[in-house]
Design an enzyme around this catalytic site. Sequence first.
Site, PDB file in Angstrom:
ATOM      1  N   SER A   1       0.766  -1.358  -0.022  1.00  0.00           N
ATOM      2  CA  SER A   1      -0.010   0.137  -0.051  1.00  0.00           C
ATOM      3  C   SER A   1       0.857   1.295  -0.135  1.00  0.00           C
ATOM      4  CB  SER A   1      -0.861  -0.014   1.266  1.00  0.00           C
ATOM      5  OG  SER A   1      -1.482   1.092   1.421  1.00  0.00           O
TER       6      SER A   1
ATOM      7  N   HIS B   1      -1.610  -1.214  -4.203  1.00  0.00           N
ATOM      8  CA  HIS B   1      -2.428  -0.850  -3.621  1.00  0.00           C
ATOM      9  C   HIS B   1      -2.553   0.823  -3.350  1.00  0.00           C
ATOM     10  CE1 HIS B   1      -6.250  -1.826  -0.932  1.00  0.00           C
ATOM     11  NE2 HIS B   1      -5.996  -0.950  -0.285  1.00  0.00           N
TER      12      HIS B   1
ATOM     13  N   ASP C   1      -4.760   4.119  -1.859  1.00  0.00           N
ATOM     14  CA  ASP C   1      -6.124   4.164  -0.911  1.00  0.00           C
ATOM     15  C   ASP C   1      -6.294   5.867  -1.087  1.00  0.00           C
ATOM     16  OD1 ASP C   1      -6.155   2.106   0.781  1.00  0.00           O
ATOM     17  OD2 ASP C   1      -3.951   2.246   1.460  1.00  0.00           O
TER      18      ASP C   1
ATOM     19  N   MET D   1      -8.781   8.718  -0.148  1.00  0.00           N
ATOM     20  CA  MET D   1      -9.697   9.052   0.927  1.00  0.00           C
ATOM     21  C   MET D   1     -10.097  10.451   0.655  1.00  0.00           C
ATOM     22  SD  MET D   1      -7.692   7.551   4.279  1.00  0.00           S
ATOM     23  CE  MET D   1      -6.791   5.950   4.156  1.00  0.00           C
TER      24      MET D   1
ATOM     25  N   HIS E   1      -8.401   1.626  -3.890  1.00  0.00           N
ATOM     26  CA  HIS E   1      -9.577   1.476  -2.921  1.00  0.00           C
ATOM     27  C   HIS E   1     -10.102   2.752  -2.763  1.00  0.00           C
ATOM     28  CE1 HIS E   1      -9.927   0.439   1.321  1.00  0.00           C
ATOM     29  NE2 HIS E   1     -11.016   0.444   1.140  1.00  0.00           N
TER      30      HIS E   1
ATOM     31  N   MET F   1     -12.266   5.034  -0.730  1.00  0.00           N
ATOM     32  CA  MET F   1     -12.987   5.419   0.618  1.00  0.00           C
ATOM     33  C   MET F   1     -13.296   6.722   0.462  1.00  0.00           C
ATOM     34  SD  MET F   1      -9.804   3.765   2.864  1.00  0.00           S
ATOM     35  CE  MET F   1      -8.775   3.599   1.491  1.00  0.00           C
TER      36      MET F   1
ATOM     37  N   MET G   1     -11.640  -5.372   5.428  1.00  0.00           N
ATOM     38  CA  MET G   1     -10.984  -4.386   6.209  1.00  0.00           C
ATOM     39  C   MET G   1     -10.789  -5.059   7.502  1.00  0.00           C
ATOM     40  SD  MET G   1     -10.675  -1.667   4.261  1.00  0.00           S
ATOM     41  CE  MET G   1      -9.589  -1.012   5.295  1.00  0.00           C
TER      42      MET G   1
ATOM     43  N   ASP H   1      -7.171  -5.928   4.246  1.00  0.00           N
ATOM     44  CA  ASP H   1      -6.652  -4.653   4.207  1.00  0.00           C
ATOM     45  C   ASP H   1      -6.341  -4.036   5.614  1.00  0.00           C
ATOM     46  OD1 ASP H   1      -5.444  -2.294   3.393  1.00  0.00           O
ATOM     47  OD2 ASP H   1      -7.151  -1.482   2.493  1.00  0.00           O
TER      48      ASP H   1
HETATM   49  C1  DX5 Z   1      -6.428   1.840   5.534  1.00  0.00           C
HETATM   50  C2  DX5 Z   1      -6.044   1.753   4.220  1.00  0.00           C
HETATM   51  C3  DX5 Z   1      -4.844   0.567   4.023  1.00  0.00           C
HETATM   52  C4  DX5 Z   1      -3.671   0.720   4.640  1.00  0.00           C
HETATM   53  C5  DX5 Z   1      -3.134  -0.260   5.219  1.00  0.00           C
HETATM   54  O1  DX5 Z   1      -7.508   2.638   5.622  1.00  0.00           O
HETATM   55  O2  DX5 Z   1      -7.081   1.024   3.512  1.00  0.00           O
HETATM   56  O3  DX5 Z   1      -4.703   0.286   2.960  1.00  0.00           O
HETATM   57  O4  DX5 Z   1      -2.581   1.666   3.709  1.00  0.00           O
HETATM   58  O5  DX5 Z   1      -2.000   0.090   5.926  1.00  0.00           O
HETATM   59  P1  DX5 Z   1      -1.203  -0.876   7.073  1.00  0.00           P
HETATM   60  O6  DX5 Z   1      -0.787  -2.068   6.265  1.00  0.00           O
HETATM   61  O7  DX5 Z   1      -0.203  -0.123   7.672  1.00  0.00           O
HETATM   62  O8  DX5 Z   1      -2.381  -1.330   8.183  1.00  0.00           O
HETATM   63 ZN    ZN Z   2      -6.741   0.192   1.377  1.00  0.00          ZN
END
Ligand code: DX5
Ligand code: ZN
Length: 225
Positions: free
Chosen positions: A9, A34, A36, A38, A67, A69, A138, A176
């Site tokens: 990620s 990956h 993220d 947000m 991903h 969010m 999650m 994740d």
């Molecule tokens: C959290 C994200 C994850 C995050 C995971 O909201 O969706 O993808 O980057 O990071 P680690 O592996 O550090 O928990």
């Molecule tokens: Zn994620």
Amino acid sequence: MSKHLVAPSLLAADFTNLPSALQMFNESQADWLHLDVMDGKFVPNITFGMLMIDAMRKMTEKTLDVHLMIEEPSKYIRAFRDAGADIISVHYEACDHLHRVIHQIKATGAKAGVALNPHTSVELLEDVLEDLDLVVIMSVNPGFGGQKFIYRTLNRVAKLRQMMMERNINAHIEIDGGVGLQNAESLLKAGADVLVAGSSVFKAPDPQKAIEQLKGIESDRKYFI
Ligand code: DX5
Ligand code: ZN
């Protein structure tokens, strides 16, 4: 036996030197990147949007696993696909019309995923499971990297894989949040086949080796083709 996949990620990478993070990723055994996204509304944090996906597309040929969010993801699916996303996952909790959104993603040519928060029962996916390429379970509350893995996730993964096997569905199950060597084997045994790893890869002294170790885990998985 097919091997499980590892998806580092980007959130945990050093943002002052993304080209070097991408070089490490490209040269490693990692499968997917990956990403993220947000929005500060669906989750209490803001990260990046399609410009970042576009930049990553220029730096790797490997799969971009996006991903989302965000609230109202349907508004942005076309834009994320145009930016270069190969897989687009939306949150169950963010979609009033989930079936429509899944098909909107597939119509762009991307693979479609649905992510479930820790409190959302896997059984709620029953009526869309056939349409999915990926389910993201999650294992932390979304919003931040580096959080503690929620152990109940193992039961949820096993239940979901069971539901899939009963119906001959071979979608990916991606985990994740808080994933590392300490829990990866149990997750694979429970039925997961894609491990997202942020901190456990990018904060490791040797990220490539951390990926290699995650890839090297043997499990007597009998779930996948
Ligand atoms: C959290 C994200 C994850 C995050 C995971 O909201 O969706 O993808 O980057 O990071 P680690 O592996 O550090 O928990
Ligand atoms: Zn994620």
